[in-house]
Design a protein around this motif. Structure first.
Motif, PDB file in Angstrom:
ATOM      1  N   VAL A 147     -24.585 -19.855  10.729  1.00 39.87           N
ATOM      2  CA  VAL A 147     -24.228 -19.418   9.634  1.00 39.87           C
ATOM      3  C   VAL A 147     -24.862 -18.212   9.566  1.00 39.87           C
ATOM      4  O   VAL A 147     -24.225 -17.023  10.044  1.00 39.87           O
ATOM      5  N   THR A 165     -26.907 -16.667  12.239  1.00 35.61           N
ATOM      6  CA  THR A 165     -27.368 -16.106  13.728  1.00 35.61           C
ATOM      7  C   THR A 165     -28.070 -14.929  14.042  1.00 35.61           C
ATOM      8  O   THR A 165     -27.208 -14.145  13.212  1.00 35.61           O
ATOM      9  N   ALA A 177     -24.950 -12.267  17.726  1.00 34.86           N
ATOM     10  CA  ALA A 177     -23.472 -12.028  17.161  1.00 34.86           C
ATOM     11  C   ALA A 177     -22.721 -12.425  17.914  1.00 34.86           C
ATOM     12  O   ALA A 177     -21.662 -13.089  17.221  1.00 34.86           O
ATOM     13  N   ASP A 222     -22.204 -15.488  18.852  1.00 30.15           N
ATOM     14  CA  ASP A 222     -22.235 -16.951  17.912  1.00 30.15           C
ATOM     15  C   ASP A 222     -20.731 -16.719  16.855  1.00 30.15           C
ATOM     16  O   ASP A 222     -20.260 -18.279  17.376  1.00 30.15           O
ATOM     17  N   LYS A 223     -20.335 -15.732  16.600  1.00 25.37           N
ATOM     18  CA  LYS A 223     -19.810 -16.015  15.717  1.00 25.37           C
ATOM     19  C   LYS A 223     -18.770 -16.458  16.117  1.00 25.37           C
ATOM     20  O   LYS A 223     -17.500 -16.084  15.724  1.00 25.37           O
ATOM     21  N   THR A 224     -18.044 -16.057  17.561  1.00 23.75           N
ATOM     22  CA  THR A 224     -16.771 -16.632  18.048  1.00 23.75           C
ATOM     23  C   THR A 224     -16.510 -17.824  18.389  1.00 23.75           C
ATOM     24  O   THR A 224     -15.886 -18.464  19.105  1.00 23.75           O
ATOM     25  N   TYR A 232     -18.744 -22.579  15.127  1.00 27.78           N
ATOM     26  CA  TYR A 232     -19.362 -21.535  14.570  1.00 27.78           C
ATOM     27  C   TYR A 232     -18.624 -22.155  13.281  1.00 27.78           C
ATOM     28  O   TYR A 232     -17.657 -22.289  12.838  1.00 27.78           O
ATOM     29  N   ASN A 233     -19.594 -22.121  12.220  1.00 28.43           N
ATOM     30  CA  ASN A 233     -19.349 -22.386  10.677  1.00 28.43           C
ATOM     31  C   ASN A 233     -19.350 -23.991  10.187  1.00 28.43           C
ATOM     32  O   ASN A 233     -17.717 -24.154   9.389  1.00 28.43           O
TER      33      ASN A 233
END
Length: 393
Positions: A331, A333, A336, A338-340, A344-345
């Protein structure tokens, strides 16, 4: 006419020679001790030539110690579970790997990482079967030794080198090759050993001049240098790694046992990944330098009195009681991309780190209880090679 005493000595010598000759004739063939249907020399089942054994000492290596392997051997003689696991995890895969043809790459990339890893692990399993059988059945074992050597030389002769730019996580794909080489190196022909040593030395130099970082990239870099230092018996490499390791502890370990990877990526997935390389470093230290040096090394504290043990302890609640210790991954990180990610989340899933726990078993045997908490049906008999080899007695 010889004196009576001398006649007796000659008679005893003749009887011994006849007995040895008969014994050799009766032991020229046979079957695998773990699979009675497998010929000891499947490529030439008739008239196998037993190689002359010039060095029967157990070779120091990056994978396993002699006592652990002896324990497995003794247990396999009386336990069907141990014998079955040995056959399915080590012996049969190694037999299958004899027919595989090396397919070297010039460099590792994200596209060929998995294929290199698979080939390297196949080589490691071949080395393990040789290590398990070389003393009791040298004829059978030679097949596996020769395959390890020819595989390593195929990669060396193909001009394989460290990728440019260096990407240390990708370089972990070669671990199985290095571990296999550590097993067979002391028995290899001088010219072949020199070729592989030169390959290793060139790789070590590339990693040593690569700038140090503060996250898992540095743990990996030092893992590689430790491996090379032990394989090549090179004290200067090991001294360099020891000094850099002290620095790593100060930039990678934080209060309570949090790691830079956990803080920077906000994910136990990376806290665990980082620990996998600490685990290999610690195992190499124990295997090559013994229990006393290992304990001192494992207990090293950084400048705020945090150790690698604290990293494992901080992680523990999230492994054994994830319902009451929920961590939502990535959340916050700092990276960037990592959000894909698919995770993630989402809550951290302890089972995703099983590969790390298996690497830790040898030097942190308490993690066997964490594995059981994650999956109660897991034992050494249904684990991968690391879990099988390192599961506490």
């Amino acid at each position: 006419m010889y004196p009576p005493l001398k006649q007796a000595r000659i008679w005893i010598l003749l009887v011994a020679l006849v007995f040895v000759g008969c014994s050799k004739q009766g032991s020229s063939g046979g079957t695998s001790p773990t699979n009675p249907t497998t010929p000891t020399n499947p490529t030439n089942p008739t008239n196998p030539t037993t190689p002359t054994v010039v060095d029967n000492r157990f070779p120091l290596n990056l994978i396993i110690d002699s006592l652990t392997l002896a324990y497995i051997r003794v247990q396999a003689a009386t336990s069907s579970e141990m014998a079955g696991a040995l056959e399915s995890i080590i012996m049969q895969p190694a037999l299958n790997n004899l027919s595989k043809t090396p397919a070297p790459y010039l460099e590792v990339t994200s596209d060929n990482f998995n294929d290199i890893s698979a080939q390297a692990n196949s080589c490691k399993i071949l080395a393990l079967r040789w290590l398990y059988t070389y003393e009791a059945n040298p004829t059978e074992a030679k097949l596996y030794f020769d395959k390890v050597v020819s595989t390593l030389l195929a990669w060396v002769n193909a001009g394989n080198k460290v990728a440019n730019p260096v990407h240390t996580p990708n370089e972990t794909s070669y671990f199985g090759f290095y571990e296999a080489y550590s097993v067979v190196r002391s028995r290899m022909a001088t010219a072949d050993k020199a070729k592989v040593d030169n390959w290793i030395t060139a790789r070590e130099y590339a990693y040593q001049v690569y700038p140090a970082r503060v996250n898992n990239w540095e743990t990996i870099r030092l893992n590689l240098i430790y491996f090379f230092g032990y394989i090549l018996e090179n004290k200067s490499m090991l001294d360099y790694a020891d000094n850099a390791y002290n620095t790593l502890l100060n930039v990678n370990l934080f209060a309570e046992g949090k790691s830079e990877d956990l803080i920077g990526r906000d994910a136990f997935a990376y806290h665990a990944y980082n620990l996998a390389f600490y685990a290999r470093i610690l195992r190499a230290k124990l295997l090559y330098e013994g229990a006393t040096a290992f304990k001192t090394f494992k207990d090293k504290k950084n400048n705020i009195n945090v150790t690698v043990q604290h990293m494992v302890d901080y992680w523990k609640p999230y492994l054994i009681d994830p319902l009451n210790n929920v961590h939502i991954e990535f959340v916050n990180t700092n990276y960037a991309p990592d959000k894909t990610r698919a995770d993630y989340n989402k809550p951290y899933v302890p089972g995703s780190s099983m590969y790390v726990l298996e690497e830790l078993l040898y030097t942190f045997p308490e993690v066997a209880t964490y594995i059981k908490a994650i999956n109660g049906s897991t034992t050494r008999f249904n684990s991968k090679a690391s879990g099988f080899l390192y599961w506490p007695k």
